[in-house]
Design a protein around this motif. Structure first.
Motif, PDB file in Angstrom:
ATOM      1  N   ASP A   1       0.898  -1.186  -0.172  1.00  6.75           N
ATOM      2  CA  ASP A   1      -0.093   0.011   0.001  1.00  6.75           C
ATOM      3  C   ASP A   1       1.014   1.266   0.109  1.00  6.75           C
ATOM      4  O   ASP A   1       2.259   1.220   0.395  1.00  6.75           O
TER       5      ASP A   1
ATOM      6  N   SER B   1      -3.070  -0.003  -4.451  1.00  2.00           N
ATOM      7  CA  SER B   1      -3.621   1.161  -3.888  1.00  2.00           C
ATOM      8  C   SER B   1      -5.062   1.433  -4.752  1.00  2.00           C
ATOM      9  O   SER B   1      -5.295   1.161  -5.604  1.00  2.00           O
ATOM     10  N   ASN B   2      -5.688   1.968  -3.780  1.00  2.00           N
ATOM     11  CA  ASN B   2      -6.710   2.591  -3.896  1.00  2.00           C
ATOM     12  C   ASN B   2      -7.020   4.163  -4.643  1.00  2.00           C
ATOM     13  O   ASN B   2      -8.038   4.620  -4.913  1.00  2.00           O
ATOM     14  N   ASN B   3      -5.797   4.450  -4.693  1.00  2.00           N
ATOM     15  CA  ASN B   3      -5.411   5.752  -5.310  1.00  2.00           C
ATOM     16  C   ASN B   3      -5.677   5.700  -6.734  1.00  2.00           C
ATOM     17  O   ASN B   3      -5.611   4.667  -7.334  1.00  2.00           O
TER      18      ASN B   3
ATOM     19  N   THR C   1      -8.902  -2.415   4.997  1.00  2.59           N
ATOM     20  CA  THR C   1      -8.523  -2.463   3.350  1.00  2.59           C
ATOM     21  C   THR C   1      -7.489  -3.556   2.968  1.00  2.59           C
ATOM     22  O   THR C   1      -7.863  -4.516   2.496  1.00  2.59           O
ATOM     23  N   ASP C   2      -6.427  -3.273   3.371  1.00  9.13           N
ATOM     24  CA  ASP C   2      -4.972  -4.021   3.312  1.00  9.13           C
ATOM     25  C   ASP C   2      -5.178  -5.447   3.960  1.00  9.13           C
ATOM     26  O   ASP C   2      -5.199  -6.416   3.083  1.00  9.13           O
TER      27      ASP C   2
ATOM     28  N   HIS D   1      -3.870   0.516  -9.757  1.00  5.44           N
ATOM     29  CA  HIS D   1      -4.523   1.732  -9.164  1.00  5.44           C
ATOM     30  C   HIS D   1      -5.932   1.435  -9.038  1.00  5.44           C
ATOM     31  O   HIS D   1      -6.636   0.503  -9.853  1.00  5.44           O
ATOM     32  N   ASP D   2      -6.625   2.229  -8.314  1.00  7.45           N
ATOM     33  CA  ASP D   2      -8.124   2.141  -8.167  1.00  7.45           C
ATOM     34  C   ASP D   2      -8.432   0.589  -7.571  1.00  7.45           C
ATOM     35  O   ASP D   2      -9.478   0.076  -8.426  1.00  7.45           O
ATOM     36  N   ALA D   3      -7.651  -0.072  -6.819  1.00 10.45           N
ATOM     37  CA  ALA D   3      -7.672  -1.477  -6.580  1.00 10.45           C
ATOM     38  C   ALA D   3      -8.972  -2.081  -6.086  1.00 10.45           C
ATOM     39  O   ALA D   3      -9.194  -3.218  -6.031  1.00 10.45           O
ATOM     40  N   GLY D   4      -9.765  -1.320  -5.484  1.00 14.61           N
ATOM     41  CA  GLY D   4     -10.923  -1.750  -4.872  1.00 14.61           C
ATOM     42  C   GLY D   4     -10.533  -2.298  -3.675  1.00 14.61           C
ATOM     43  O   GLY D   4     -11.856  -3.251  -3.355  1.00 14.61           O
ATOM     44  N   LYS D   5      -9.774  -2.295  -2.730  1.00 15.75           N
ATOM     45  CA  LYS D   5      -9.532  -2.992  -1.644  1.00 15.75           C
ATOM     46  C   LYS D   5     -10.465  -2.512  -0.687  1.00 15.75           C
ATOM     47  O   LYS D   5     -11.149  -1.397  -0.792  1.00 15.75           O
TER      48      LYS D   5
ATOM     49  N   GLY E   1      -8.395  -7.202  -6.876  1.00 14.82           N
ATOM     50  CA  GLY E   1      -6.963  -6.331  -7.271  1.00 14.82           C
ATOM     51  C   GLY E   1      -5.735  -7.453  -6.640  1.00 14.82           C
ATOM     52  O   GLY E   1      -4.810  -7.452  -7.161  1.00 14.82           O
TER      53      GLY E   1
END
Length: 175
Positions: A33, A67-69, A120-121, A87-91, A96
């Protein structure tokens, strides 16, 4: 029931982990992350983080930023680091995490997720069947306010601390 939220290991920071030990244990990749794991939220990479990635790669481990970034945020962070990313992993959804191991050409058992958030992680990694390490989230010294999730994480970590069978499931990974 709460085991799905418990990390395999809990470390002070990404710099307190011995990546050579992880490699010798059979891990082939680290899924990181970014925000509050490697740098403070929204910050660019630092020389220390750049050197960490270089050292990890020299050991023979692959890396991937999960990352969800946004893609723009991750690319800015990776300016001096050569690593694939999602990116935009949807954790915490599993897609992802599973895509990450597929992109790296490894098995789930050969990856370890490192992140700062339980919901999330860690939850996502556990749901995906991937070992994981929770690191203390980065805060500024004068930062007083924390969100509801962080307060819930404190409760979960207290319960985790009482459940010895869920701790140190990877082993001695510390410097």
């Amino acid at each position: 029931m709460l085991k799905i939220l418990y990390p395999y290991e809990y470390a002070k920071s990404v710099f307190s982990i011995d990546y050579e030990k992880l490699y010798r244990m059979g891990y082939k990749a680290v899924l990181f992350d970014i925000d509050n794991t490697l740098v403070h939220h929204g910050e660019d990479s630092t020389g220390e983080v750049d050197a960490l990635f270089s050292a990890i790669h020299d050991i023979g481990l692959k890396t991937l930023l999960l990352s969800n970034n946004t893609e723009e945020r991750i690319q800015r962070f990776l300016r001096n680091i050569d690593s694939p990313y999602i990116h935009d992993a949807g954790k915490p959804e599993t897609a992802g995490f599973l895509r990450a191991v597929e992109m790296l050409g490894i098995k789930k058992e050969e990856a370890v997720v490192i992140g700062d958030q339980i919901f999330t992680d860690i939850y996502g990694a556990n749901r995906s069947g991937i070992d994981n390490i929770l690191v203390e989230y980065m805060r500024y010294e004068d930062e007083k306010k924390i969100g509801i999730r962080r307060n819930l994480e404190k409760i979960i970590l207290k319960l985790y601390g009482l459940n010895k069978s869920c701790q140190h499931r990877i082993g001695d990974i510390y410097r």
